[in-house]
Enzyme design. Sequence first.
Site, PDB file in Angstrom:
ATOM      1  N   CYS A 195      61.222 -20.395  54.584  1.00 42.56           N
ATOM      2  CA  CYS A 195      61.681 -21.472  55.475  1.00 42.56           C
ATOM      3  C   CYS A 195      63.158 -21.299  55.822  1.00 42.56           C
ATOM      4  O   CYS A 195      63.657 -21.958  56.715  1.00 42.56           O
ATOM      5  CB  CYS A 195      61.416 -22.842  54.859  1.00 42.56           C
ATOM      6  SG  CYS A 195      61.945 -22.948  53.160  1.00 42.56           S
TER       7      CYS A 195
ATOM      8  N   GLU B 206      59.547 -30.974  53.429  1.00 40.48           N
ATOM      9  CA  GLU B 206      60.481 -29.918  53.818  1.00 40.48           C
ATOM     10  C   GLU B 206      59.694 -29.052  54.775  1.00 40.48           C
ATOM     11  O   GLU B 206      58.682 -28.463  54.392  1.00 40.48           O
ATOM     12  CB  GLU B 206      60.934 -29.190  52.547  1.00 40.48           C
ATOM     13  CG  GLU B 206      62.055 -28.215  52.775  1.00 40.48           C
ATOM     14  CD  GLU B 206      61.518 -26.860  53.157  1.00 40.48           C
ATOM     15  OE1 GLU B 206      61.293 -26.628  54.369  1.00 40.48           O
ATOM     16  OE2 GLU B 206      61.320 -26.053  52.254  1.00 40.48           O
TER      17      GLU B 206
END
Lengths: 489, 489
Positions: free
Chosen positions: A266, A229
């Site tokens: 993120c 990720e």
Amino acid sequence: MVDSTTQEIDEILDKAVDAFHQYKTYSLKQRADFMRTIALEITALGDELINTAASETNLPAPRLIGERARTIFQLNSYAEATEAGNWMNVSIDTADPARTPPKPDTRKTCVPLGPVVVFGASNFPFAYSTAGGDTACAFGAGCPVIAKAHPAHFKTSSLMAEAIFKAARKCNMPNGVFAHVRGASFEVGSYLAGHPQVKAIGFTGSFSGGKALFDLANRRSVPIPVFAEMGSINPVFLLPEKLMNEADSLAKQLASSVTLGMGQFCTNPGLIIAVDSEPLDRFLYQLKKEIEVLAPSKMLHEGIESNYEQKLAQALNQKGVQIIASSAGLSKLMIATATAQTFLKNPILHQEVFGPYALVIQCTNKEEMLSIAKALEGQLTTTLMATVADIKTHGELLNAIQEICGRLIFNNVPTGVEVSLSMHHGGPFPASTDSRFGAVGADGIKRFARPICYQNCEDELLPDELKNHNPLQIFRTVNNVLTKDVILN
Amino acid sequence: MVDSTTQEIDEILDKAVDAFHQYKTYSLKQRADFMRTIALEITALGDELINTAASETNLPAPRLIGERARTIFQLNSYAEATEAGNWMNVSIDTADPARTPPKPDTRKTCVPLGPVVVFGASNFPFAYSTAGGDTACAFGAGCPVIAKAHPAHFKTSSLMAEAIFKAARKCNMPNGVFAHVRGASFEVGSYLAGHPQVKAIGFTGSFSGGKALFDLANRRSVPIPVFAEMGSINPVFLLPEKLMNEADSLAKQLASSVTLGMGQFCTNPGLIIAVDSEPLDRFLYQLKKEIEVLAPSKMLHEGIESNYEQKLAQALNQKGVQIIASSAGLSKLMIATATAQTFLKNPILHQEVFGPYALVIQCTNKEEMLSIAKALEGQLTTTLMATVADIKTHGELLNAIQEICGRLIFNNVPTGVEVSLSMHHGGPFPASTDSRFGAVGADGIKRFARPICYQNCEDELLPDELKNHNPLQIFRTVNNVLTKDVILN
């Protein structure tokens, strides 16, 4: 902290393989109990955990206390999902000897892949690190875990590792079900990714780190899956009616989301897109006011801080980029603007600047906004600030943004990722290396298992989830019907 | 047949992208109706299809008639699964505004990846080619398909393509939902694999072909998934009690399975493993008798035939390999033996010899048999010919073979792959490039879709499968409970 040697890693992997052959035979309940015991041992670490993490990461105690709660929730809720067993996608088709040709009995479940390496994230010292989501998912699937501590919070990682070791002893887990590896160098990571006994990788971090692991893993003689990720710029589209109605409130929400935790998420909204208009001017004015009164704090560690400064300087130096707001003091919180044409022509502006920065794209019309959506890379999230009427008049935009994101948010900020089965935290490349799986929610267990079909197997030899009398009482698709019913002989 | 040009392929992909944006919005029922109409159009091709395929592939009409029925069954049963919607793994967590912080409404479903390229297989001109399983799965998921015809049966492929075009017209599918590409050269395949508008690949064929596509796809600037089913040697373990009781019958079953369709199945049993014993001698004697009375027939095409002869000669030339049976005439059906030590030391003997050949490994004891199991690469299938008592005394063997295969068969031959939800046709690398997905059964639809989460979305804007009133009446996991219930506001 001294890096683990290759010899140490070899020994760890040998033990992990031995542990795997035992651990995979442990019942779902045993795995779930292990996960719940880890959660209890994390709680038992008490203030020491919070204080250690605070000193290593500059993150404030309330944030860390929240993250610890989330980590414990992950372990407990993934334990529950492990036991519920839906992740195994069990299906059974019973035999029909009368058919021509005779139809065999076939039963499908999942088996774990083997030892999994988890690379801890710098920005989530608990929830995406040593005892975080990837570790919980791997344990649920039946895989041993080798956690590579993030060098920026090695002491925190060691405390978490100790909690896991304690839980493993209490639950009589096989020796080697968990290991803790030290590595500040690229060599340790690449040695792990190339190790023949490693069967999958979980990673949360930068694009360069995740992509390097992905490439290494695919070039092995036996490739392995990498679930990396890697973050994104999380575009936020402000549609006209919504902007007209709520310019001030949108500015407040976004100022807070962009600067939350010094922008070190993120899901940080790094790009805001709207059509030039009087309401956009109001929005920008309010955003500037909000940002200017905020005080920046220290970032996670010096590496992240210098990386932010470098990436920020690069972004701000691009032709056509104008600073419109920056915080007092260290001037770290930053908002800039650019036209759509500037953005479309300059790939540097499409890159993530990890930190409390956002670029506002001013479009001349709806079509330019659509061009932006079509030009964007894969994203973890995309947000629409829009009334229902807005969405109805922007059908093409809605279509385009569904193609690029893993989570489509309406009238919420992207920061704050709910831990639930229906969450998807992942997205088309480069947001993640495998858009079909996500890093948050119990469906993440599926990353570390593969299907296996048993054909014509005696009932007593089948794994419990496939036995006729359904001893685990889980949902199974039997002859195409989803049911918890037993199978009569 | 002239290869499609890169310009033709570019135009096809442009149309496929346009078609994708429409086709993905078509309801599950519309997709299923399209798939069912393709099945009807295949039936309407009548004898011409069978005759054309027979002349291009050397396969006998009864086999082709069976394969056509299977292809039609695939289209119809995957259509049913498409509509049933379980493949979308829908989950919903409803909002809780009273929680601190407020819990958002999140709903997860699947969206299609985009245009899919399907590379037809030489050995299944219907079921794994132009209108085969990969195509059906991609249509079910909502993806347009570009079928790359196998050059060995281009006319058959063209007939199938015509059936799909007709069905597309009848069902008012968007122009470009399907395309047929000609390509005998590596260049066409590699151009397709590198094309930025291609979003996934389905492939059935050789290891070299599948691995080349996998490597190309992973080296793109935006990597895409490749689902390559690349065959294997499908080991069969004969355990002592079973062998003692049924040596003759096992020899008959295996002689038939090894030579079925001239051994041109990816599930062909290429390796038979047993401990040296009087019953094994009986088994070998009977196997020799069975093979020697069989008459070989022509293989699919000259390329396959010369490849078989080459690989066979290579295998038979290895030190320690002894021919024990070969058919009369062309001597193409072949059984050889080797000791376990010979096999363990020589990687060439681990390679697939695609054709009617099997190697019998004679072990000195149970431990050697276990060493073989541990030394094998990933396999589509592994078979145990065993009594329950045998299995109980070979626990380690059972454990070891579960690690290497996608389907574990008890007392059946591996040839003959049942098309059902509980089938798994895939396996650890190098049997397939992604062990988490399979090429047979409706779960294959999942290969071509990815999850997306809608957060805080108005009910009327949600896709049907996520709407409160569950208009599709599918199973959904609502607040962690699997149900078909509607959601009350």
